[in-house]
Design a protein around this motif. Sequence first.
Motif, PDB file in Angstrom:
ATOM      1  N   ALA A   1       0.778  -1.140  -0.048  1.00 32.95           N
ATOM      2  CA  ALA A   1       0.021   0.066  -0.023  1.00 32.95           C
ATOM      3  C   ALA A   1       0.846   1.390  -0.107  1.00 32.95           C
ATOM      4  CB  ALA A   1      -1.025  -0.192   1.054  1.00 32.95           C
ATOM      5  N   ALA A   2       1.883   1.188   0.692  1.00 32.71           N
ATOM      6  CA  ALA A   2       2.696   2.560   0.957  1.00 32.71           C
ATOM      7  C   ALA A   2       4.083   1.993   0.986  1.00 32.71           C
ATOM      8  CB  ALA A   2       2.408   3.253   1.816  1.00 32.71           C
ATOM      9  N   PRO A   3       4.872   1.420  -0.246  1.00 34.33           N
ATOM     10  CA  PRO A   3       6.170   1.057  -0.121  1.00 34.33           C
ATOM     11  C   PRO A   3       7.372   2.170   0.244  1.00 34.33           C
ATOM     12  CG  PRO A   3       5.517   1.335  -2.315  1.00 34.33           C
ATOM     13  CD  PRO A   3       4.208   1.573  -1.549  1.00 34.33           C
ATOM     14  N   VAL A   4       7.195   3.200  -0.471  1.00 32.85           N
ATOM     15  CA  VAL A   4       8.062   4.207  -0.236  1.00 32.85           C
ATOM     16  C   VAL A   4       8.096   4.867   1.222  1.00 32.85           C
ATOM     17  CG1 VAL A   4       9.053   6.591  -0.867  1.00 32.85           C
ATOM     18  CG2 VAL A   4       7.892   4.873  -2.791  1.00 32.85           C
TER      19      VAL A   4
ATOM     20  N   THR B   1      10.928   4.151   3.405  1.00 30.48           N
ATOM     21  CA  THR B   1      11.729   5.542   4.164  1.00 30.48           C
ATOM     22  C   THR B   1      11.809   5.728   5.644  1.00 30.48           C
ATOM     23  OG1 THR B   1      11.293   6.441   2.136  1.00 30.48           O
ATOM     24  CG2 THR B   1      11.877   7.889   3.840  1.00 30.48           C
ATOM     25  N   PHE B   2      10.581   5.200   6.201  1.00 30.77           N
ATOM     26  CA  PHE B   2      10.569   5.575   7.768  1.00 30.77           C
ATOM     27  C   PHE B   2      11.273   4.577   8.428  1.00 30.77           C
ATOM     28  CE2 PHE B   2       7.812   4.353  11.468  1.00 30.77           C
ATOM     29  CZ  PHE B   2       8.229   5.453  12.389  1.00 30.77           C
TER      30      PHE B   2
ATOM     31  N   LEU C   1      16.936   3.727  11.165  1.00 32.77           N
ATOM     32  CA  LEU C   1      18.316   3.178  10.959  1.00 32.77           C
ATOM     33  C   LEU C   1      19.278   4.249  10.970  1.00 32.77           C
ATOM     34  CD1 LEU C   1      17.444  -0.107   8.908  1.00 32.77           C
ATOM     35  CD2 LEU C   1      17.872   0.125  11.551  1.00 32.77           C
ATOM     36  N   ALA C   2      19.011   5.203  10.078  1.00 38.03           N
ATOM     37  CA  ALA C   2      20.021   6.231   9.777  1.00 38.03           C
ATOM     38  C   ALA C   2      20.206   7.082  11.044  1.00 38.03           C
ATOM     39  CB  ALA C   2      19.331   7.136   8.634  1.00 38.03           C
ATOM     40  N   MET C   3      19.395   7.297  11.894  1.00 38.68           N
ATOM     41  CA  MET C   3      19.361   7.974  13.219  1.00 38.68           C
ATOM     42  C   MET C   3      20.173   7.203  14.142  1.00 38.68           C
ATOM     43  SD  MET C   3      18.453  10.922  14.646  1.00 38.68           S
ATOM     44  CE  MET C   3      17.015  11.548  13.741  1.00 38.68           C
TER      45      MET C   3
ATOM     46  N   MET D   1       9.821  12.344  10.265  1.00 35.65           N
ATOM     47  CA  MET D   1       8.352  12.985  10.624  1.00 35.65           C
ATOM     48  C   MET D   1       7.446  12.638   9.324  1.00 35.65           C
ATOM     49  SD  MET D   1       7.457  16.587  11.621  1.00 35.65           S
ATOM     50  CE  MET D   1       8.131  17.230  10.065  1.00 35.65           C
ATOM     51  N   LEU D   2       8.191  13.173   8.193  1.00 26.69           N
ATOM     52  CA  LEU D   2       7.042  13.108   7.026  1.00 26.69           C
ATOM     53  C   LEU D   2       6.885  11.570   6.433  1.00 26.69           C
ATOM     54  CD1 LEU D   2       9.133  15.871   4.619  1.00 26.69           C
ATOM     55  CD2 LEU D   2       6.931  15.970   6.123  1.00 26.69           C
ATOM     56  N   SER D   3       7.555  11.014   6.522  1.00 26.22           N
ATOM     57  CA  SER D   3       7.647   9.374   6.006  1.00 26.22           C
ATOM     58  C   SER D   3       6.776   8.759   7.070  1.00 26.22           C
ATOM     59  CB  SER D   3       8.844   8.788   5.646  1.00 26.22           C
ATOM     60  OG  SER D   3       9.671   8.797   6.945  1.00 26.22           O
TER      61      SER D   3
END
Length: 286
Positions: free
Chosen positions: A224-227, A231-232, A237-239, A267-269
């Motif tokens: 349904a929302a792969p991106v 990204t979330f 993991l990036a943080m 926040m956006l993802s």
Amino acid sequence: MRFTQSFAPALLLLAGVAQATSWGFDDGSVSVVAKRAGDAGSKERFTSKTLVTKPLSLGSTDTLKISLTAKDNGQGKRPHQAFVILKEKETGLEAPFPLTVKESGKAVASITHKDLPVQFLHSDGPLEASIILGSFGSSKALNAPVFDVKLQKDPNVPLPPYEKPVRYGKKEEIHHIFRADPTSPPKVISIFFALFVLATVPVLFISWIFLGANLNHLSKAIGAAPVSHATFFGSILAMEGVFFLYYTTWNLFQALPVIGAVAVVTMLSGTKALGEVQSRRLAGER
């Protein structure tokens, strides 16, 4: 006692400007009185225009006595200002010694080694003695050199210590030594807390099992929302990676901009990913 290099001009300013009359003195004499018995010492006379020709020798146990009669326009009178000023010729340092003056103008002063500033005792040259007389009113003040004094030191008595005072001016260049950068804690402590954090991962999965987590919805969420989901999860993991770099190599100024950028992405993802989860929950999917 306070000493300045401009004491005499200050006294003259207080005494007033020159007009018709002026201050002077008569019967000026200076004597060196020795403490030792049988030593008569020496005595010299002086006027405001006639100096003592030879410097007087003042020993460590001697007393320098000055006497005169202060006069205002030829009449014996007590001035408001009456001093003997000793001045070091090389440096210009001055030391004032007040004259004890009677109403008739008779004035006396006594000076010994212990009355002198330490700087004078370390000086090798003669000291210049001047008479300062002045008062309020129109009479012209008097500033007259009258004799020189040569200090004789006792070789068996050490001079009092003296250090030159700190003056404003050019100083030597200062090289700052900064503290070393803070070091990381001992590796044993770091490993202990790392293992403690890793131990929470199995606890997380066990909690999901007991709470009834459904992994079958993973494919639906990604479809349904792969991106947003990718990204979330990637931003989380990036943080963690930023925190690791800050702990190992980065400083605060390097880490803060990256943390800000990753936080915006999270926040956006996260808003879209969690919105997709909410929509399935509202549809009755568990």
